[in-house]
Scaffold this motif. Structure first.
Motif, PDB file in Angstrom:
ATOM      1  N   ALA A  44     -30.265 123.739 -39.473  1.00 41.96           N
ATOM      2  CA  ALA A  44     -30.495 124.420 -38.383  1.00 41.96           C
ATOM      3  C   ALA A  44     -30.267 123.563 -37.219  1.00 41.96           C
ATOM      4  CB  ALA A  44     -31.402 125.240 -38.487  1.00 41.96           C
ATOM      5  N   PRO A  45     -29.683 123.721 -36.157  1.00 40.90           N
ATOM      6  CA  PRO A  45     -29.270 122.907 -34.835  1.00 40.90           C
ATOM      7  C   PRO A  45     -30.868 123.147 -34.250  1.00 40.90           C
ATOM      8  CG  PRO A  45     -27.929 124.416 -34.791  1.00 40.90           C
ATOM      9  CD  PRO A  45     -28.633 124.917 -36.030  1.00 40.90           C
ATOM     10  N   TYR A  46     -31.487 122.171 -33.333  1.00 40.09           N
ATOM     11  CA  TYR A  46     -32.518 122.134 -32.726  1.00 40.09           C
ATOM     12  C   TYR A  46     -32.342 123.389 -31.794  1.00 40.09           C
ATOM     13  CZ  TYR A  46     -33.846 117.456 -33.956  1.00 40.09           C
ATOM     14  OH  TYR A  46     -34.004 116.488 -34.880  1.00 40.09           O
ATOM     15  N   THR A  47     -31.170 123.607 -31.310  1.00 41.53           N
ATOM     16  CA  THR A  47     -31.106 124.803 -30.291  1.00 41.53           C
ATOM     17  C   THR A  47     -31.328 126.227 -30.808  1.00 41.53           C
ATOM     18  OG1 THR A  47     -28.779 124.826 -30.807  1.00 41.53           O
ATOM     19  CG2 THR A  47     -29.358 123.928 -28.548  1.00 41.53           C
ATOM     20  N   LYS A  59     -25.672 132.777 -38.156  1.00 40.81           N
ATOM     21  CA  LYS A  59     -24.214 133.164 -38.529  1.00 40.81           C
ATOM     22  C   LYS A  59     -23.113 132.523 -37.658  1.00 40.81           C
ATOM     23  CE  LYS A  59     -25.671 137.282 -40.960  1.00 40.81           C
ATOM     24  NZ  LYS A  59     -25.947 138.613 -40.802  1.00 40.81           N
ATOM     25  N   ASP A  60     -23.216 132.622 -36.538  1.00 39.89           N
ATOM     26  CA  ASP A  60     -22.063 132.043 -35.539  1.00 39.89           C
ATOM     27  C   ASP A  60     -22.324 130.577 -35.923  1.00 39.89           C
ATOM     28  OD1 ASP A  60     -21.772 134.421 -34.575  1.00 39.89           O
ATOM     29  OD2 ASP A  60     -22.610 133.942 -32.419  1.00 39.89           O
ATOM     30  N   TYR A  61     -23.343 129.578 -36.008  1.00 42.03           N
ATOM     31  CA  TYR A  61     -23.299 128.230 -36.267  1.00 42.03           C
ATOM     32  C   TYR A  61     -22.487 128.005 -37.499  1.00 42.03           C
ATOM     33  CZ  TYR A  61     -25.349 124.146 -37.975  1.00 42.03           C
ATOM     34  OH  TYR A  61     -25.404 122.669 -38.791  1.00 42.03           O
ATOM     35  N   ARG A  62     -22.958 128.616 -38.585  1.00 45.80           N
ATOM     36  CA  ARG A  62     -22.059 128.580 -39.876  1.00 45.80           C
ATOM     37  C   ARG A  62     -20.723 128.943 -39.809  1.00 45.80           C
ATOM     38  NH1 ARG A  62     -27.236 130.376 -41.893  1.00 45.80           N
ATOM     39  NH2 ARG A  62     -26.387 132.322 -42.183  1.00 45.80           N
ATOM     40  N   ALA A  63     -20.338 129.893 -38.783  1.00 48.09           N
ATOM     41  CA  ALA A  63     -18.953 130.285 -38.879  1.00 48.09           C
ATOM     42  C   ALA A  63     -18.181 128.928 -38.166  1.00 48.09           C
ATOM     43  CB  ALA A  63     -18.830 131.614 -37.996  1.00 48.09           C
ATOM     44  N   GLY A  64     -18.991 128.440 -37.117  1.00 47.79           N
ATOM     45  CA  GLY A  64     -17.920 127.235 -36.492  1.00 47.79           C
ATOM     46  C   GLY A  64     -17.872 126.214 -37.311  1.00 47.79           C
ATOM     47  N   ARG A  88      -1.620 114.326 -37.664  1.00 51.01           N
ATOM     48  CA  ARG A  88      -2.287 113.742 -36.399  1.00 51.01           C
ATOM     49  C   ARG A  88      -2.346 114.995 -35.410  1.00 51.01           C
ATOM     50  NH1 ARG A  88       0.893 109.386 -36.834  1.00 51.01           N
ATOM     51  NH2 ARG A  88      -0.232 107.764 -38.312  1.00 51.01           N
ATOM     52  N   THR A  89      -1.201 115.878 -35.285  1.00 49.70           N
ATOM     53  CA  THR A  89      -0.945 116.949 -34.541  1.00 49.70           C
ATOM     54  C   THR A  89      -2.252 118.004 -34.801  1.00 49.70           C
ATOM     55  OG1 THR A  89       1.204 116.449 -33.928  1.00 49.70           O
ATOM     56  CG2 THR A  89       0.454 118.770 -33.400  1.00 49.70           C
ATOM     57  N   GLU A  90      -2.211 118.400 -35.852  1.00 51.09           N
ATOM     58  CA  GLU A  90      -3.259 119.300 -36.494  1.00 51.09           C
ATOM     59  C   GLU A  90      -4.713 118.845 -36.412  1.00 51.09           C
ATOM     60  OE1 GLU A  90      -2.986 122.664 -37.377  1.00 51.09           O
ATOM     61  OE2 GLU A  90      -0.879 122.686 -36.903  1.00 51.09           O
ATOM     62  N   ALA A  91      -5.047 117.520 -36.152  1.00 51.62           N
ATOM     63  CA  ALA A  91      -6.139 116.920 -36.234  1.00 51.62           C
ATOM     64  C   ALA A  91      -6.856 117.104 -34.923  1.00 51.62           C
ATOM     65  CB  ALA A  91      -6.125 115.542 -36.737  1.00 51.62           C
ATOM     66  N   LYS A  92      -5.859 117.094 -33.905  1.00 52.74           N
ATOM     67  CA  LYS A  92      -6.296 117.585 -32.420  1.00 52.74           C
ATOM     68  C   LYS A  92      -7.162 118.759 -32.562  1.00 52.74           C
ATOM     69  CE  LYS A  92      -2.572 115.047 -30.340  1.00 52.74           C
ATOM     70  NZ  LYS A  92      -1.048 115.214 -29.565  1.00 52.74           N
ATOM     71  N   LYS A  93      -6.800 119.780 -33.384  1.00 52.80           N
ATOM     72  CA  LYS A  93      -7.815 120.877 -33.256  1.00 52.80           C
ATOM     73  C   LYS A  93      -9.166 120.665 -33.703  1.00 52.80           C
ATOM     74  CE  LYS A  93      -3.575 123.685 -34.032  1.00 52.80           C
ATOM     75  NZ  LYS A  93      -2.718 124.590 -34.899  1.00 52.80           N
ATOM     76  N   LEU A  94      -9.282 119.717 -34.591  1.00 50.69           N
ATOM     77  CA  LEU A  94     -10.621 119.346 -35.148  1.00 50.69           C
ATOM     78  C   LEU A  94     -11.550 118.925 -33.982  1.00 50.69           C
ATOM     79  CD1 LEU A  94      -9.723 117.122 -38.253  1.00 50.69           C
ATOM     80  CD2 LEU A  94     -10.630 119.374 -38.262  1.00 50.69           C
ATOM     81  N   ALA A  95     -11.077 118.061 -32.986  1.00 52.74           N
ATOM     82  CA  ALA A  95     -11.841 117.930 -31.654  1.00 52.74           C
ATOM     83  C   ALA A  95     -12.268 119.186 -30.820  1.00 52.74           C
ATOM     84  CB  ALA A  95     -11.135 116.734 -31.065  1.00 52.74           C
ATOM     85  N   GLU A  96     -11.051 119.945 -30.810  1.00 59.18           N
ATOM     86  CA  GLU A  96     -11.188 121.168 -30.032  1.00 59.18           C
ATOM     87  C   GLU A  96     -12.281 122.038 -30.618  1.00 59.18           C
ATOM     88  OE1 GLU A  96      -7.429 123.133 -29.808  1.00 59.18           O
ATOM     89  OE2 GLU A  96      -6.637 121.232 -28.961  1.00 59.18           O
ATOM     90  N   ILE A  97     -12.347 122.093 -32.003  1.00 59.41           N
ATOM     91  CA  ILE A  97     -13.562 122.966 -32.710  1.00 59.41           C
ATOM     92  C   ILE A  97     -14.830 122.114 -32.430  1.00 59.41           C
ATOM     93  CG2 ILE A  97     -14.296 123.692 -34.943  1.00 59.41           C
ATOM     94  CD1 ILE A  97     -11.333 123.757 -35.732  1.00 59.41           C
ATOM     95  N   ARG A  98     -14.908 121.271 -32.561  1.00 59.90           N
ATOM     96  CA  ARG A  98     -16.286 120.264 -32.456  1.00 59.90           C
ATOM     97  C   ARG A  98     -16.557 120.689 -30.725  1.00 59.90           C
ATOM     98  NH1 ARG A  98     -15.125 114.244 -31.060  1.00 59.90           N
ATOM     99  NH2 ARG A  98     -14.105 115.284 -29.296  1.00 59.90           N
ATOM    100  N   LYS A 103     -20.507 123.150 -27.160  1.00 62.81           N
ATOM    101  CA  LYS A 103     -20.951 123.632 -26.082  1.00 62.81           C
ATOM    102  C   LYS A 103     -22.121 124.952 -26.566  1.00 62.81           C
ATOM    103  CE  LYS A 103     -16.693 123.272 -23.283  1.00 62.81           C
ATOM    104  NZ  LYS A 103     -15.588 123.984 -23.300  1.00 62.81           N
ATOM    105  N   LYS A 104     -21.776 125.434 -27.686  1.00 61.91           N
ATOM    106  CA  LYS A 104     -22.700 126.574 -28.004  1.00 61.91           C
ATOM    107  C   LYS A 104     -23.873 126.073 -28.565  1.00 61.91           C
ATOM    108  CE  LYS A 104     -19.228 129.487 -29.930  1.00 61.91           C
ATOM    109  NZ  LYS A 104     -18.795 130.414 -30.985  1.00 61.91           N
ATOM    110  N   PHE A 105     -24.076 125.017 -29.620  1.00 62.15           N
ATOM    111  CA  PHE A 105     -25.106 124.681 -30.180  1.00 62.15           C
ATOM    112  C   PHE A 105     -25.776 123.402 -30.058  1.00 62.15           C
ATOM    113  CE2 PHE A 105     -21.982 127.694 -32.688  1.00 62.15           C
ATOM    114  CZ  PHE A 105     -23.045 128.589 -32.748  1.00 62.15           C
TER     115      PHE A 105
END
Ligand code: HEM
Length: 106
Positions: A44-47, A59-64, A88-98, A103-105
């Motif tokens: 669980a994140p500290y937040t 649940k939102d955290y695990r969905a992320g 590499r193009t698809e890998a850019k989305k990994l950083a976006e998801i991060r 921002k949320k957690f």
């Protein structure tokens, strides 16, 4: 592992995914990312400390993390086919998801 360690693994392996010119090396890094993301779901994140495991926040955290794992699989399919520019193009989305989830957690 503690969440910080899983996150450190995600960070180190993402750097490899973004920079390597080797399909097998990219695949290995993605496998380590997948294992770290799966393990992070046990923490669980500290937040969200004090929230129940079945709370909407948790649940939102695990969905992320599940969203991250889904995209890791997308990139990995390209890596094992040695389609590195596409991977590499698809890998850019990994950083976006991060970024979205930090921002949320974080
Ligand atoms: C490729 C994707 C990601 C990378 C590279 C990444 C990387 C990191 C790094 C380097 C840290 C600092 C760790 C430390 O303090 O040593 C961190 C912290 C954190 N990350 Fe990520 N992260 C990613 C995805 C996610 C996702 C998807 C989530 C949530 C669904 C998340 C939630 C957090 C939280 C909550 C923290 C603060 C630690 C805590 O509260 O205990 N991260 N992340």
């Amino acid at each position: 592992l503690p969440l910080e360690q899983d996150m450190d693994i995600l960070g180190v392996e993402l750097a490899t995914v973004q920079s390597t010119d080797s399909g097998p090396e990219m695949h290995q890094a993605l496998q380590k990312m997948q294992a770290a993301a799966e393990d992070a779901k046990k923490s669980a994140p500290y937040t969200l400390q004090g929230q129940a495991p079945d709370s909407s926040g948790m649940k939102d955290y695990r969905a992320g993390l599940d969203q991250l794992i889904t995209q890791i699989v997308v990139v990995d399919k390209l890596a094992v086919l040695n389609k590195l520019p596409e991977a590499r193009t698809e890998a850019k989305k990994l950083a976006e998801i991060r970024n979205q989830n930090h921002k949320k957690f974080r």
